[in-house]
Design an enzyme around this catalytic site. Structure first.
Site, PDB file in Angstrom:
ATOM      1  N   ASP A 232       0.838  -1.203   0.000  1.00 42.62           N
ATOM      2  CA  ASP A 232       0.000   0.000   0.000  1.00 42.62           C
ATOM      3  C   ASP A 232       0.873   1.253   0.000  1.00 42.62           C
ATOM      4  O   ASP A 232       1.971   1.259   0.557  1.00 42.62           O
ATOM      5  CB  ASP A 232      -0.862  -0.024   1.276  1.00 42.62           C
ATOM      6  CG  ASP A 232      -1.805   1.157   1.347  1.00 42.62           C
ATOM      7  OD1 ASP A 232      -2.573   1.346   0.389  1.00 42.62           O
ATOM      8  OD2 ASP A 232      -1.768   1.896   2.353  1.00 42.62           O
ATOM      9  N   GLU A 262       0.689  -0.560  -4.977  1.00 41.41           N
ATOM     10  CA  GLU A 262      -0.033   0.635  -5.401  1.00 41.41           C
ATOM     11  C   GLU A 262       0.925   1.820  -5.396  1.00 41.41           C
ATOM     12  O   GLU A 262       1.347   2.285  -4.343  1.00 41.41           O
ATOM     13  CB  GLU A 262      -1.189   0.900  -4.439  1.00 41.41           C
ATOM     14  CG  GLU A 262      -1.934   2.171  -4.748  1.00 41.41           C
ATOM     15  CD  GLU A 262      -2.367   2.943  -3.509  1.00 41.41           C
ATOM     16  OE1 GLU A 262      -3.375   3.634  -3.587  1.00 41.41           O
ATOM     17  OE2 GLU A 262      -1.685   2.856  -2.469  1.00 41.41           O
TER      18      GLU A 262
END
Ligand code: CA
Length: 507
Positions: A232, A262
């Site tokens: 993340d 991400e």
């Protein structure tokens, strides 16, 4: 080898009843039958409360095992239920990817007093006030866990910044001061320096932090027996740390552990720089393709021939996870940029029926979004049709016929295992048709529209060419199941539908 596809199993508005893992375990056989070979689970570690989606992470080592933050379980269930769900999925041949949230920590156990510098919101390199002592929420000793798995306690030295001074009640961004202490360098340069995202920002330069994060990731992989990790908030974490961390994981686990992440920085140059600076150890979500889909959905002048321009999948096909939307882009969320429903089925065809990219289907699109500012029904029928096409018909050589700003098509020629042909035609204007060339070897083959929208039978001429129609603002997926007729094709499709017990993620 059969085509792979990931399911992102969660969306932001899901209920917090705590029965998610149990549902997921029950759904495992149905998901496998739909062709999903992998899932991405929500952050499993204890967050600020059971209502937290998981990104307000409190204790990495608490997967719903300890009485912390008001409950033993997380939003999704207990650790035992998590491990049961993972086993149920893996028993069906589905790989399990865990979410790794290591940019920040939230819900500290106590405040500490330390010297900090308020900085400007839109330029974190510029002061917004005098250096001063503040009381920040940076003390973590995890009283409910009592040092099980790790005796590391966090304090302000292990963080770079916080967003609240308890002493004065002031909100803002406070950079924590100390010897050789600053924002990380290898991060996005938006807002001057985008190391700080939220809560207490982890200092990945600190040796004790590094030691515990390395210890934790091994623990996580072994404790859950997971098959992959999704990182993340990568643009907020020092890329030098990510490079070493992913190198360590690659060296240790090799192909047994899939790594992706991400990195939400649109722009091919930024994405490629990050891939290179982390030695291509992890794949990235194709953020630029997502924005191309957003534009194609709303701009009537969008040139469909450019839908893959500047995308990661076109430039780094081996390092790309393609997606249409996710929990952050859905309405009301931090990166809201939802692809309009009118284009969504076409967008999914553009990731599911192509050769390149590892596509990820979003639960909010599949099962629906059941709350928030814009609830929506799931696109179950459309997506299952595309998944079936991906599983059975989208193989072999790919030939593009991107002939017109509003009409594009591509052919898949099949391979030895899946010797069928597929013609996908997309319109962003009115009714039309695109001529596809399959080559003389396929002369005489007949095609029918698997979406059921057009009832014609299309036959390839002696050169293997034919014009394939499509309805306006729509798509058709023409399959040639070899010598079979429409009746057997219909039967196959009905059988496929009967085989699915409709998933119930009651959210
Ligand atoms: Ca950071």
């Amino acid at each position: 080898m059969a085509n792979a596809v990931i399911l992102q199993t969660f969306e932001w508005e899901m209920g917090a009843e705590g029965d998610f893992y149990k549902h997921l375990a029950r759904m495992a056989p149905a998901l496998a039958r739909r062709g999903f070979d992998a899932v991405w689970l929500p952050p499993a570690s204890k967050a600020t409360s059971v209502n937290d989606v998981g990104y307000g992470i409190y204790d990495l080592y608490d997967l719903g095992e300890f009485d912390q933050k008001g409950q033993i379980r997380t939003k999704y269930g207990t650790k035992e239920e998590l491990l049961d769900a993972i086993k149920a999925l893996q028993d069906q041949g589905i790989k399990v990817n865990m979410d790794v949230v290591i940019n920040h920590k939230a819900g500290a156990d106590y405040t500490e007093t330390f010297l900090a510098q308020p900085v400007q919101m839109d330029n974190r390199n510029e002061p917004a006030g005098e250096e001063r002592d503040i009381d920040g929420w940076t003390g973590f000793n995890f009283p409910g866990r009592q040092d099980k798995y790790s005796d590391f306690h966090w304090n302000f030295n292990h963080f770079t910044g916080v967003d609240f001074d308890q002493k004065t009640g002031e909100k803002g961004i406070f950079r924590i001061l100390g010897d050789n202490k600053n924002w990380a360098e290898g991060v996005s340069h938006e807002n001057g320096n985008f190391d700080y995202l939220m809560f207490a920002d982890i200092n990945h330069q600190h040796p004790d932090v590094q030691k515990d994060l390395y210890r934790w990731v091994d623990w996580m992989v072994n404790e859950t027996s997971c098959d992959g990790l999704r990182f993340d908030a990568l643009k907020h974490i020092d890329s030098a740390f990510i490079k070493d961390y992913t190198q360590y994981l690659t060296d240790k686990y090799g192909d047994k552990l899939y790594l992706f992440g991400e990195f939400w920085s649109p722009g091919l140059d930024r994405m490629s720089t990050f891939l290179e600076s982390t030695s291509f150890n992890l794949d990235l979500f194709d953020v630029d393709l997502h924005f191309n889909f957003c534009q194609a959905a709303t701009d009537p002048n969008f040139d469909l021939r450019q839908v893959f321009d500047q995308s990661l999948v076109q430039n780094f096909p081996m390092n790309t996870v393609t997606f249409v939307d996710n929990h952050d882009t859905q309405p009301g969320q931090s990166l809201e940029s939802f692809v309009d429903r009118s284009f969504k089925e076409r967008a999914y065809a553009l990731i599911l029926l192509r050769k390149d990219g590892y596509p990820c289907v979003f639960a909010g699109d599949y099962f629906g979004i059941h709350g928030g500012p814009a609830p929506q029904e799931g696109m179950t029928d459309e997506l299952e049709r595309l998944l079936e096409l991906r599983a059975s018909y989208a193989y072999g050589e790919e030939r593009d016929f991107f002939v017109d700003p509003h009409f594009i098509a591509w052919a898949r020629l099949g391979d030895e295992t899946f010797p069928f042909q597929l013609a996908t035609v997309i319109s962003s204007a009115g009714d039309g048709a695109v001529e596809l060339d399959f080559g003389p070897i396929h002369a005489g083959k007949i095609f029918r529209d698997y979406t059921g929208r057009i009832e014609d039978i299309i036959t390839l001429d002696e050169n293997g060419k034919a014009s394939f129609p499509v309805q306006g603002q729509s798509l058709s997926c023409w399959v040639s199941p070899d010598a079979r007729d429409q009746e057997s094709l219909d039967k196959d499709y009905k059988k496929f539908l009967e085989n699915l017990d409709r998933p119930k993620l009651e959210i």
